[in-house]
Design a protein around this motif. Structure first.
Motif, PDB file in Angstrom:
ATOM      1  N   UNK A   1       0.824  -1.219   0.000  1.00  0.00           N
ATOM      2  CA  UNK A   1       0.000   0.000   0.000  1.00  0.00           C
ATOM      3  C   UNK A   1       0.854   1.264   0.000  1.00  0.00           C
ATOM      4  N   UNK A   2       2.084   1.163   0.508  1.00  0.00           N
ATOM      5  CA  UNK A   2       2.983   2.312   0.639  1.00  0.00           C
ATOM      6  C   UNK A   2       4.395   1.910   0.228  1.00  0.00           C
ATOM      7  N   UNK A   3       5.141   2.892  -0.217  1.00  0.00           N
ATOM      8  CA  UNK A   3       6.570   2.710  -0.476  1.00  0.00           C
ATOM      9  C   UNK A   3       7.287   3.986  -0.052  1.00  0.00           C
ATOM     10  N   UNK A   4       8.550   3.842   0.319  1.00  0.00           N
ATOM     11  CA  UNK A   4       9.397   4.980   0.682  1.00  0.00           C
ATOM     12  C   UNK A   4      10.239   5.358  -0.531  1.00  0.00           C
ATOM     13  N   UNK A   5      10.349   6.662  -0.797  1.00  0.00           N
ATOM     14  CA  UNK A   5      11.086   7.173  -1.955  1.00  0.00           C
ATOM     15  C   UNK A   5      12.030   8.283  -1.517  1.00  0.00           C
ATOM     16  N   UNK A   6      13.148   8.423  -2.254  1.00  0.00           N
ATOM     17  CA  UNK A   6      14.121   9.485  -2.003  1.00  0.00           C
ATOM     18  C   UNK A   6      15.005   9.653  -3.232  1.00  0.00           C
ATOM     19  N   UNK A   7      15.779  10.726  -3.236  1.00  0.00           N
ATOM     20  CA  UNK A   7      16.815  10.906  -4.248  1.00  0.00           C
ATOM     21  C   UNK A   7      18.136  10.456  -3.654  1.00  0.00           C
ATOM     22  N   UNK A   8      18.925   9.754  -4.464  1.00  0.00           N
ATOM     23  CA  UNK A   8      20.252   9.311  -4.053  1.00  0.00           C
ATOM     24  C   UNK A   8      21.271   9.793  -5.073  1.00  0.00           C
TER      25      UNK A   8
ATOM     26  N   UNK B   1      20.134  12.287  -0.809  1.00  0.00           N
ATOM     27  CA  UNK B   1      20.242  13.734  -1.016  1.00  0.00           C
ATOM     28  C   UNK B   1      18.863  14.405  -1.026  1.00  0.00           C
ATOM     29  N   UNK B   2      17.925  13.820  -0.320  1.00  0.00           N
ATOM     30  CA  UNK B   2      16.608  14.418  -0.083  1.00  0.00           C
ATOM     31  C   UNK B   2      16.071  13.777   1.191  1.00  0.00           C
ATOM     32  N   UNK B   3      14.966  14.263   1.664  1.00  0.00           N
ATOM     33  CA  UNK B   3      14.286  13.553   2.739  1.00  0.00           C
ATOM     34  C   UNK B   3      13.731  12.257   2.168  1.00  0.00           C
ATOM     35  N   UNK B   4      13.382  11.330   3.041  1.00  0.00           N
ATOM     36  CA  UNK B   4      12.737  10.091   2.624  1.00  0.00           C
ATOM     37  C   UNK B   4      11.239  10.287   2.823  1.00  0.00           C
TER      38      UNK B   4
ATOM     39  N   UNK C   1      22.977  19.039  -1.961  1.00  0.00           N
ATOM     40  CA  UNK C   1      23.912  18.027  -2.473  1.00  0.00           C
ATOM     41  C   UNK C   1      23.369  17.321  -3.717  1.00  0.00           C
ATOM     42  N   UNK C   2      22.081  17.489  -4.011  1.00  0.00           N
ATOM     43  CA  UNK C   2      21.479  16.884  -5.207  1.00  0.00           C
ATOM     44  C   UNK C   2      21.607  17.789  -6.427  1.00  0.00           C
ATOM     45  N   UNK C   3      22.099  18.987  -6.241  1.00  0.00           N
ATOM     46  CA  UNK C   3      22.188  19.943  -7.346  1.00  0.00           C
ATOM     47  C   UNK C   3      23.406  19.675  -8.222  1.00  0.00           C
ATOM     48  N   UNK C   4      23.215  19.834  -9.528  1.00  0.00           N
ATOM     49  CA  UNK C   4      24.270  19.724 -10.531  1.00  0.00           C
ATOM     50  C   UNK C   4      25.061  18.427 -10.389  1.00  0.00           C
ATOM     51  N   UNK C   5      24.324  17.320 -10.270  1.00  0.00           N
ATOM     52  CA  UNK C   5      24.939  16.001 -10.174  1.00  0.00           C
ATOM     53  C   UNK C   5      23.959  14.946 -10.676  1.00  0.00           C
ATOM     54  N   UNK C   6      24.457  13.751 -10.909  1.00  0.00           N
ATOM     55  CA  UNK C   6      23.589  12.648 -11.307  1.00  0.00           C
ATOM     56  C   UNK C   6      22.928  12.056 -10.070  1.00  0.00           C
ATOM     57  N   UNK C   7      21.616  11.877 -10.165  1.00  0.00           N
ATOM     58  CA  UNK C   7      20.848  11.311  -9.056  1.00  0.00           C
ATOM     59  C   UNK C   7      20.000  10.148  -9.552  1.00  0.00           C
ATOM     60  N   UNK C   8      19.584   9.324  -8.612  1.00  0.00           N
ATOM     61  CA  UNK C   8      18.691   8.197  -8.888  1.00  0.00           C
ATOM     62  C   UNK C   8      17.498   8.296  -7.953  1.00  0.00           C
ATOM     63  N   UNK C   9      16.375   7.749  -8.384  1.00  0.00           N
ATOM     64  CA  UNK C   9      15.233   7.586  -7.493  1.00  0.00           C
ATOM     65  C   UNK C   9      15.464   6.295  -6.725  1.00  0.00           C
ATOM     66  N   UNK C  10      15.421   6.393  -5.419  1.00  0.00           N
ATOM     67  CA  UNK C  10      15.545   5.216  -4.565  1.00  0.00           C
ATOM     68  C   UNK C  10      14.196   4.849  -3.990  1.00  0.00           C
ATOM     69  N   UNK C  11      13.996   3.552  -3.754  1.00  0.00           N
ATOM     70  CA  UNK C  11      12.730   3.101  -3.154  1.00  0.00           C
ATOM     71  C   UNK C  11      12.991   1.898  -2.259  1.00  0.00           C
TER      72      UNK C  11
END
Length: 142
Positions: free
Chosen positions: A75-82, A90-93, A110-120
């Motif tokens: 029903x729920x998942x946790x997401x963030x930027x890594x 590099x974001x809140x969860x 720290x997420x600015x001007x860099x490669x990031x991924x969506x984490x779950x």
């Protein structure tokens, strides 16, 4: 004399306008990048391929939409930027509910001007089997 003052004033206002425009952050578009992630048992993480987050401003939010799951118990998942280089967060969860629509979230500088991924990760650590989730995200929006 009045003519010179008018020319200097016009030049100063033009320069001031140019300075203000060049210091305004550029805002990105709101895109939909498809993802398919596995919510593994326990608290194991999964990540999308990396995207470049070009903004230099934390005002540009990132987006996630948790659209489908193959497990009715999810029903729920946790997401963030890594950060791509070391998978540091590099974001809140954020915890979002299945089919709850678009969510716009603030990233850390720290997420600015860099490669990031969506984490779950699975938000229900007692699930007995993994689940595949799908939806879309965007590393930077408006």
């Amino acid at each position: 004399m009045k003519n010179n003052i008018l020319k200097i004033s016009t030049l100063l206002f033009s320069l001031l306008g140019l300075i203000i425009l060049s210091s305004t952050p550029a805002f990105a578009s709101d895109d939909n990048i498809d993802y398919t992630l596995e919510l593994k048992l326990g608290s194991a993480n999964d990540y999308t391929p990396a995207c470049y987050r070009q903004t230099n401003s934390t005002l540009n939010k990132w987006k996630v939409n948790f659209a489908t799951t193959d497990n009715e118990n999810v029903k729920y998942a946790n997401f963030w930027l890594a950060k791509d280089s070391d998978l540091s967060v590099v974001s809140n969860i954020y915890q979002f509910m299945y089919k709850s629509g678009d969510h716009y979230c603030k990233a850390h500088s720290a997420a600015n001007q860099t490669y990031v991924r969506l984490g779950a990760e699975n938000a229900n650590y007692t699930l007995s089997e993994a689940a595949t989730i799908k939806g879309f995200w965007d590393e930077e929006t408006w």
